[in-house]
Design an enzyme around this catalytic site. Structure first.
Site, PDB file in Angstrom:
ATOM      1  N   ASN A 104       0.723  -1.176   0.065  1.00 47.58           N
ATOM      2  CA  ASN A 104       0.013   0.117  -0.371  1.00 47.58           C
ATOM      3  C   ASN A 104       0.491   1.382   0.135  1.00 47.58           C
ATOM      4  OD1 ASN A 104      -2.823   1.618   0.915  1.00 47.58           O
ATOM      5  ND2 ASN A 104      -0.841   1.912   2.518  1.00 47.58           N
TER       6      ASN A 104
ATOM      7  N   TYR B 244       3.832   9.474 -10.825  1.00 43.95           N
ATOM      8  CA  TYR B 244       3.018   8.760 -10.087  1.00 43.95           C
ATOM      9  C   TYR B 244       1.778   7.765 -11.269  1.00 43.95           C
ATOM     10  CZ  TYR B 244      -1.106   7.693  -6.736  1.00 43.95           C
ATOM     11  OH  TYR B 244      -2.202   6.496  -6.094  1.00 43.95           O
TER      12      TYR B 244
HETATM   13  P1  NAD Z   1      -1.161   8.324   2.470  1.00 43.19           P
HETATM   14  O1  NAD Z   1       0.282   9.909   2.452  1.00 43.19           O
HETATM   15  O2  NAD Z   1      -1.810   8.998   3.861  1.00 43.19           O
HETATM   16  O3  NAD Z   1      -0.253   7.189   3.229  1.00 43.19           O
HETATM   17  C1  NAD Z   1       1.112   6.931   2.984  1.00 43.19           C
HETATM   18  C2  NAD Z   1       1.448   5.807   3.480  1.00 43.19           C
HETATM   19  O4  NAD Z   1       2.833   5.098   2.766  1.00 43.19           O
HETATM   20  C3  NAD Z   1       2.171   6.006   4.365  1.00 43.19           C
HETATM   21  O5  NAD Z   1       1.944   4.794   5.827  1.00 43.19           O
HETATM   22  C4  NAD Z   1       3.592   6.783   4.814  1.00 43.19           C
HETATM   23  O6  NAD Z   1       4.445   5.819   5.572  1.00 43.19           O
HETATM   24  C5  NAD Z   1       3.669   5.665   3.826  1.00 43.19           C
HETATM   25  N1  NAD Z   1       5.047   5.687   3.255  1.00 43.19           N
HETATM   26  C6  NAD Z   1       5.514   6.850   2.556  1.00 43.19           C
HETATM   27  N2  NAD Z   1       6.682   6.738   2.301  1.00 43.19           N
HETATM   28  C7  NAD Z   1       6.750   5.447   2.143  1.00 43.19           C
HETATM   29  C8  NAD Z   1       8.778   5.271   1.864  1.00 43.19           C
HETATM   30  N3  NAD Z   1       9.424   5.667   1.102  1.00 43.19           N
HETATM   31  N4  NAD Z   1       8.855   4.259   3.332  1.00 43.19           N
HETATM   32  C9  NAD Z   1       7.954   2.886   3.419  1.00 43.19           C
HETATM   33  N5  NAD Z   1       7.012   3.549   3.669  1.00 43.19           N
HETATM   34  C10 NAD Z   1       6.499   5.276   2.874  1.00 43.19           C
HETATM   35  O7  NAD Z   1      -1.252   8.166   1.211  1.00 43.19           O
HETATM   36  P2  NAD Z   1      -2.668   7.304   1.365  1.00 43.19           P
HETATM   37  O8  NAD Z   1      -3.857   8.802   0.543  1.00 43.19           O
HETATM   38  O9  NAD Z   1      -3.325   6.039   2.491  1.00 43.19           O
HETATM   39  O10 NAD Z   1      -2.801   6.202  -0.374  1.00 43.19           O
HETATM   40  C11 NAD Z   1      -1.718   5.103   0.347  1.00 43.19           C
HETATM   41  C12 NAD Z   1      -2.051   4.071  -1.415  1.00 43.19           C
HETATM   42  O11 NAD Z   1      -3.374   4.592  -1.558  1.00 43.19           O
HETATM   43  C13 NAD Z   1      -0.921   4.699  -1.952  1.00 43.19           C
HETATM   44  O12 NAD Z   1      -0.632   3.703  -2.287  1.00 43.19           O
HETATM   45  C14 NAD Z   1      -1.658   6.152  -2.832  1.00 43.19           C
HETATM   46  O13 NAD Z   1      -0.993   5.936  -4.329  1.00 43.19           O
HETATM   47  C15 NAD Z   1      -3.190   4.337  -3.032  1.00 43.19           C
HETATM   48  N6  NAD Z   1      -3.756   6.121  -3.629  1.00 43.19           N
HETATM   49  C16 NAD Z   1      -4.114   6.586  -2.794  1.00 43.19           C
HETATM   50  C17 NAD Z   1      -5.457   8.140  -3.719  1.00 43.19           C
HETATM   51  C18 NAD Z   1      -6.015   9.134  -2.445  1.00 43.19           C
HETATM   52  O14 NAD Z   1      -7.302   9.849  -2.805  1.00 43.19           O
HETATM   53  N7  NAD Z   1      -5.888   9.120  -1.340  1.00 43.19           N
HETATM   54  C19 NAD Z   1      -6.548   7.827  -4.426  1.00 43.19           C
HETATM   55  C20 NAD Z   1      -5.385   6.090  -5.164  1.00 43.19           C
HETATM   56  C21 NAD Z   1      -4.387   5.541  -5.156  1.00 43.19           C
END
Ligand code: NAD
Length: 248
Positions: free
Chosen positions: A91, A156
């Site tokens: 994730n 991305y």
């Molecule tokens: P967020 O920024 O709230 O959380 C990101 C997570 O990734 C955190 O737990 C952080 O510790 C971890 N992380 C960041 N850099 C890291 C690193 N170098 N090493 C290890 N861990 C690391 O993001 P989110 O919105 O919860 O996103 C989670 C996933 O969902 C991602 O893959 C993102 O691309 C995907 N996503 C999010 C959305 C959205 O709208 N929020 C939409 C589509 C996809």
């Protein structure tokens, strides 16, 4: 409880969608290893979970996900602690919004490193364990932009298109080992990643969503729960959209 007796690793489990997945899996009977990038944020997340549920079977680790040795070491530790590894959720992810004209190659590499290379590294480490134990589930986090692209920040969407390719291909390769591989493609979901976008952009994005709102992390976690569980025992190679029918 859909995940009774199951053990899971969730990367990027400290906040946002990953944190919601960790909580959802715990509520459904799983034992969970929560991975984050720093000890401090991992400890903070563990404390929050233990406050709500003191009996939660959850541990925290902070390996460098781009380092195969560190990842293999943590996965082996998880297997040793719980006796097995049933589910891996890839994730952790980052995004960058620069226009192509300003996009630094090192920033492009950073996005690919975490969003794609770490998924390969973690999937490889998990599959080795799962094959030995007779099966398992690998789930990846894609995005709605993996279907349509987006008008800036090309690293991305490129990384998420690749995650879909990895998901479909691994499903075909690992089926014979009884390892299912699927992805969830969230739309605009209310997490820090979205809070970091300009308000105008969030408004524009949500205005075009037929359901008329952004998604909640828990709604995305529900899709992960289904795919992780035996309810999805014949589902593999699927990219499940959880995006309110968004087409941006
Ligand atoms: P967020 O920024 O709230 O959380 C990101 C997570 O990734 C955190 O737990 C952080 O510790 C971890 N992380 C960041 N850099 C890291 C690193 N170098 N090493 C290890 N861990 C690391 O993001 P989110 O919105 O919860 O996103 C989670 C996933 O969902 C991602 O893959 C993102 O691309 C995907 N996503 C999010 C959305 C959205 O709208 N929020 C939409 C589509 C996809």
């Amino acid at each position: 409880m859909l995940l009774q007796e199951k053990t899971a690793i969730v990367t990027g489990g400290t906040r946002g969608i990953g944190f919601a997945i960790v909580k959802k899996f715990l509520e459904n009977g799983a034992k969970v290893a929560l991975l984050g990038s720093r000890e401090e944020t991992v400890e903070k997340a563990l404390t929050k979970i233990k406050e709500e549920n003191p009996d939660a079977q959850v541990y925290g680790y902070w390996p460098n996900l781009m380092n195969p040795e560190e990842v293999a070491e943590v996965f082996a530790k998880v297997r040793e602690t719980y006796g097995k590894l049933d589910i891996l959720v890839n994730n952790a992810g980052i995004s960058a919004r620069d226009s192509l004209y300003d996009y630094k190659p090192e920033d492009f590499a950073k996005v690919m490193d975490l969003n794609l290379n770490s998924v390969f590294i973690c999937a490889q480490a998990a599959a080795k364990i799962m094959r030995e134990q007779g099966g398992g589930v690998i789930l990846n986090t894609s995005s709605m932009v993996s279907l349509y692209g987006q008008p800036a920040g090309v690293g991305y969407p490129a990384s998420k298109f690749a995650v879909n390719g990895l998901t479909r291909s691994l499903a075909r390769e690992l089926g014979k080992d009884q390892i299912r591989v699927n992805a969830v493609a969230p739309g605009v979901t209310r997490t820090d990643m979205v809070a970091a976008l300009p308000e105008e952009m969030v408004k524009r994005l949500t205005a075009s969503i037929p359901l008329g709102r952004a998604g909640e992390p828990e709604e995305v976690a529900n899709a992960f729960l289904f795919l992780a569980s035996d309810m999805a025992s014949y589902v593999t190679g699927e990219i499940l959209s959880v995006d309110g029918a968004a087409m941006t």
